[in-house]
Motif scaffolding. Structure first.
Motif, short mmCIF file in Angstrom:
data_model
loop_
_atom_site.label_atom_id
_atom_site.label_comp_id
_atom_site.label_asym_id
_atom_site.label_seq_id
_atom_site.Cartn_x
_atom_site.Cartn_y
_atom_site.Cartn_z
N UNK A 23 0.85 -1.20 0.00
CA UNK A 23 0.00 0.00 0.00
C UNK A 23 0.88 1.25 0.00
N UNK A 24 1.97 1.20 0.75
CA UNK A 24 2.89 2.34 0.79
C UNK A 24 3.50 2.60 -0.59
N UNK A 25 3.84 1.53 -1.31
CA UNK A 25 4.38 1.69 -2.66
C UNK A 25 3.33 2.29 -3.60
N UNK A 26 2.09 1.84 -3.48
CA UNK A 26 1.02 2.39 -4.32
C UNK A 26 0.78 3.86 -3.99
N UNK A 28 3.00 5.96 -2.73
CA UNK A 28 4.13 6.74 -3.24
C UNK A 28 4.06 6.86 -4.76
N UNK A 29 3.60 5.83 -5.44
CA UNK A 29 3.48 5.89 -6.90
C UNK A 29 2.52 7.00 -7.31
N UNK A 30 1.38 7.08 -6.63
CA UNK A 30 0.41 8.13 -6.97
C UNK A 30 0.94 9.51 -6.59
N UNK A 31 1.56 9.61 -5.42
CA UNK A 31 2.11 10.89 -4.99
C UNK A 31 3.24 11.34 -5.91
N UNK A 87 -2.84 20.65 -4.12
CA UNK A 87 -3.27 20.44 -2.73
C UNK A 87 -4.54 19.59 -2.67
N UNK A 88 -5.48 19.89 -3.54
CA UNK A 88 -6.74 19.13 -3.55
C UNK A 88 -6.50 17.68 -3.94
N UNK A 89 -5.69 17.48 -4.98
CA UNK A 89 -5.43 16.12 -5.45
C UNK A 89 -4.63 15.32 -4.42
N UNK A 90 -3.67 15.97 -3.75
CA UNK A 90 -2.90 15.26 -2.72
C UNK A 90 -3.80 14.88 -1.55
N UNK A 91 -4.72 15.73 -1.19
CA UNK A 91 -5.68 15.38 -0.13
C UNK A 91 -6.53 14.19 -0.53
N UNK A 92 -6.94 14.13 -1.80
CA UNK A 92 -7.72 12.99 -2.27
C UNK A 92 -6.90 11.70 -2.19
N UNK A 93 -5.63 11.78 -2.56
CA UNK A 93 -4.76 10.60 -2.48
C UNK A 93 -4.59 10.18 -1.02
N UNK A 96 -7.69 8.48 0.14
CA UNK A 96 -7.82 7.16 -0.49
C UNK A 96 -7.00 6.11 0.25
N UNK A 97 -5.84 6.50 0.76
CA UNK A 97 -4.96 5.55 1.44
C UNK A 97 -5.06 5.62 2.96
N UNK A 98 -5.98 6.43 3.47
CA UNK A 98 -6.21 6.48 4.91
C UNK A 98 -5.14 7.18 5.71
#
Length: 102
Positions: A23-26, A28-31, A87-93, A96-98
Motif C-alpha cells: 500500500x505504501x508503494x502504491x 508513493x506511486x500516486x504521490x 493540494x486538492x489532489x494530494x488530499x484525495x490521495x 484514499x490511502x487512509x
C-alpha cells in the motif's frame, strides 16, 4: 500572583500509522506521479511558453501581446491554479490511502 504561566499539559503525538508495504508503494506511486505532473506544468508555464513569446506576440488579448500577457499574468495564474489543484489532489490521495490529516 505568579509571573510564570502555568504549564500546559504535554500533548503526545499520535502513534505512527502502520501501512502495508504494498500500500505504501502504491501511495508513493500516486504521490510521485502527481509531483512529476505538477513539475511538468510548472516547467511549461515557466520556460516553454516564454521561449515562444516572440511568436505568441502576434496574438493579442485585450490589446496586449500574448507573450507579454503570459509573462506578466498568465504564468502567475497557472501557478496559483496548479497550487490549489495539487493540494486538492494530494488530499484525495491521502484520503484514499487512509493517511489524511484530520
Amino acid at each position: 500572583m505568579a509571573l510564570v504561566p502555568e504549564e500546559a499539559p504535554a500533548v503526545k503525538p499520535p502513534p505512527p500509522v502502520e501501512i502495508d508495504p504494498a500500500v505504501a508503494r502504491a501511495y508513493w506511486a500516486k504521490t510521485s506521479t502527481l509531483m512529476w505532473t505538477t513539475l511538468a506544468i510548472w516547467f511549461v508555464a515557466s520556460f516553454v511558453v516564454h521561449l515562444f513569446a516572440p511568436s505568441l506576440n502576434a496574438i493579442h488579448i485585450l490589446g496586449f501581446p500574448l507573450g507579454f500577457y503570459m509573462a506578466a499574468q498568465g504564468s502567475l495564474i497557472v501557478f496559483v491554479v496548479t497550487l490549489f489543484w495539487f493540494a486538492r489532489r494530494q488530499n484525495q490521495i491521502d484520503e484514499e490511502f487512509g493517511v489524511a490529516e484530520e
